[in-house]
Design an enzyme around this catalytic site. Structure first.
Site, short mmCIF file in Angstrom:
data_model
loop_
_atom_site.label_atom_id
_atom_site.label_comp_id
_atom_site.label_asym_id
_atom_site.label_seq_id
_atom_site.Cartn_x
_atom_site.Cartn_y
_atom_site.Cartn_z
N LEU A 1 -9.96 4.29 -26.02
CA LEU A 1 -8.83 4.49 -25.13
C LEU A 1 -9.03 5.70 -24.22
O LEU A 1 -8.72 5.65 -23.04
CB LEU A 1 -7.55 4.67 -25.95
CG LEU A 1 -6.98 3.40 -26.58
CD1 LEU A 1 -5.93 3.76 -27.62
CD2 LEU A 1 -6.37 2.50 -25.52
N ASP B 1 -14.11 16.02 -25.68
CA ASP B 1 -14.45 15.27 -26.89
C ASP B 1 -15.54 16.03 -27.62
O ASP B 1 -16.51 16.48 -27.00
CB ASP B 1 -14.95 13.86 -26.54
CG ASP B 1 -14.76 12.88 -27.69
OD1 ASP B 1 -15.39 13.09 -28.75
OD2 ASP B 1 -14.00 11.91 -27.52
N LYS C 1 1.50 10.67 -36.73
CA LYS C 1 1.94 10.00 -35.51
C LYS C 1 3.47 10.07 -35.37
O LYS C 1 3.99 10.16 -34.25
CB LYS C 1 1.47 8.55 -35.50
CG LYS C 1 -0.05 8.41 -35.32
CD LYS C 1 -0.54 9.04 -34.04
CE LYS C 1 -1.97 8.69 -33.71
NZ LYS C 1 -2.45 9.34 -32.47
N ASN D 1 -5.19 12.36 -26.77
CA ASN D 1 -5.66 11.10 -27.33
C ASN D 1 -6.55 11.29 -28.55
O ASN D 1 -6.81 10.35 -29.30
CB ASN D 1 -6.42 10.33 -26.25
CG ASN D 1 -7.05 9.05 -26.75
OD1 ASN D 1 -6.37 8.07 -27.02
ND2 ASN D 1 -8.37 9.06 -26.90
N THR E 1 -10.44 -0.43 -30.69
CA THR E 1 -11.16 0.85 -30.67
C THR E 1 -11.87 1.04 -32.00
O THR E 1 -11.70 0.22 -32.93
CB THR E 1 -10.19 2.04 -30.45
OG1 THR E 1 -9.38 2.21 -31.64
CG2 THR E 1 -9.28 1.80 -29.26
N TYR F 1 -1.86 9.25 -41.59
CA TYR F 1 -1.88 8.90 -40.17
C TYR F 1 -0.47 8.61 -39.66
O TYR F 1 -0.08 9.07 -38.58
CB TYR F 1 -2.79 7.68 -40.00
CG TYR F 1 -2.92 7.15 -38.60
CD1 TYR F 1 -3.68 7.83 -37.65
CD2 TYR F 1 -2.32 5.95 -38.23
CE1 TYR F 1 -3.83 7.32 -36.36
CE2 TYR F 1 -2.47 5.43 -36.96
CZ TYR F 1 -3.21 6.12 -36.03
OH TYR F 1 -3.36 5.62 -34.76
#
Length: 302
Positions: free
Chosen positions: A8, A27, A164, A89, A194, A160
């Site tokens: 993404l 990154d 989130k 991201n 992904t 996770y």
């Protein structure tokens, strides 16, 4: 753009570049489980952007490190003279059923996802506030990456999902606090193919044959992210959008539901019928991803 070397993030970076933006491709090149590190993937995206005629620079800052997050913001300003949009991201997964989850697996996922969003937002917001106080015009945008797991829950992803969910709450709170400085904050909950999703949803995310529309291509998510980064989105803030294929939907946040007010202190023995009545008057919750129908029914009645 954090986590911009693959999936993404790469798709977003390339689409922003196509629309004329200069991009800091952040990154650290870790593996799916957060191990290792490789500067090559970010450098490759920078080369793709330059091949399109755009301008980009690679960055290897650890976004969950408070100091390095500040350096990332400073690098964007120093390199391009301004910062208009922050897209968060970066992330990875350490999936495990909750009773088997280790402290390290909990801490690392919360650190990268939730702190990794908070740290970059904090320093970007400080930069924009200083500009606003100096009298300079500010039209700044933050786009965070949430998940259906954080909004509805996901079996086997407690760490996770918690991270989130925290990002969704952080987004809403930041929107309320930062609007006075000309900053909007929104989040997306994308469904796409992904590295993080291909194992969990492999059957649903297979590539289509021939020229059929590839609903799970990460590039489908990027147009909304770019729009949320535009000046046209100035009136949209504090919202979370699900994006899947060609579908965009607004996710409805927690709201005040049905109520009983006794205007006095309740006796515990009275509350059984009251709670059951409230639940019958309120909409049934959406099921948790991965839960059985029996688990979903139980979750809606307790």
């Amino acid at each position: 753009m954090t986590g911009a070397a693959r999936g993404l993030g790469r798709a977003h970076a390339l689409e922003f570049a196509r629309q004329g933006a200069s991009v800091v491709v952040n990154d650290i090149g870790v593996a799916l489980d957060g191990g290792g590190g490789d500067a090559g993937p970010a450098a490759s995206v920078v080369e793709e952007i330059r091949a399109l005629g755009g301008d980009a620079v690679a960055d290897g800052s650890d976004v969950a490190d408070w100091g390095q997050a500040a350096e990332l913001v400073a690098r964007a300003v120093d390199t391009f003279g301004r910062l208009d949009v922050l897209v968060n991201n970066a992330g990875f997964v350490r999936d495990r059923m909750f009773v088997n989850l280790s402290e390290q697996e909990w801490d690392e996922v919360l650190r990268v996802h939730l702190k990794g969003h908070a740290a970059t937002m904090r320093h970007a917001a400080e930069h924009w506030r200083q500009r606003a106080k100096s009298g300079a015009p500010v039209a700044a945008r933050v786009i965070n990456t949430c998940s259906g797991a954080g909004l509805l829950g996901s079996v086997g992803q407690s760490n996770y999902a918690a991270a989130k969910a925290g990002i969704a709450a952080l987004t809403v709170n930041a929107a309320a606090e930062l609007g006075r400085y000309g900053i909007t904050a929104n989040a997306i909950a994308p469904a796409a193919r992904t590295r993080m999703t291909e194992q969990v949803f492999a059957a649903d995310m297979a590539r289509p044959d021939d020229d059929a529309f590839d609903a799970m291509a990460p590039e489908n998510v990027s147009p909304l992210v770019v729009w949320l980064g535009s000046e046209e989105s100035a009136r949209v803030t504090g919202r979370v959008f699900e994006v899947e294929g060609g579908a965009v939907r607004v996710m409805t946040a927690w709201r005040h539901g049905a109520e009983h007010d006794a205007a006095r202190r309740w006796d515990p023995a009275e509350l059984g019928p009251v709670v059951h009545d409230l639940l019958t008057r309120d909409p049934t919750p959406e099921p948790v991803y991965g839960a059985t129908s029996q688990q979903s029914r139980a979750g809606g009645s307790t």
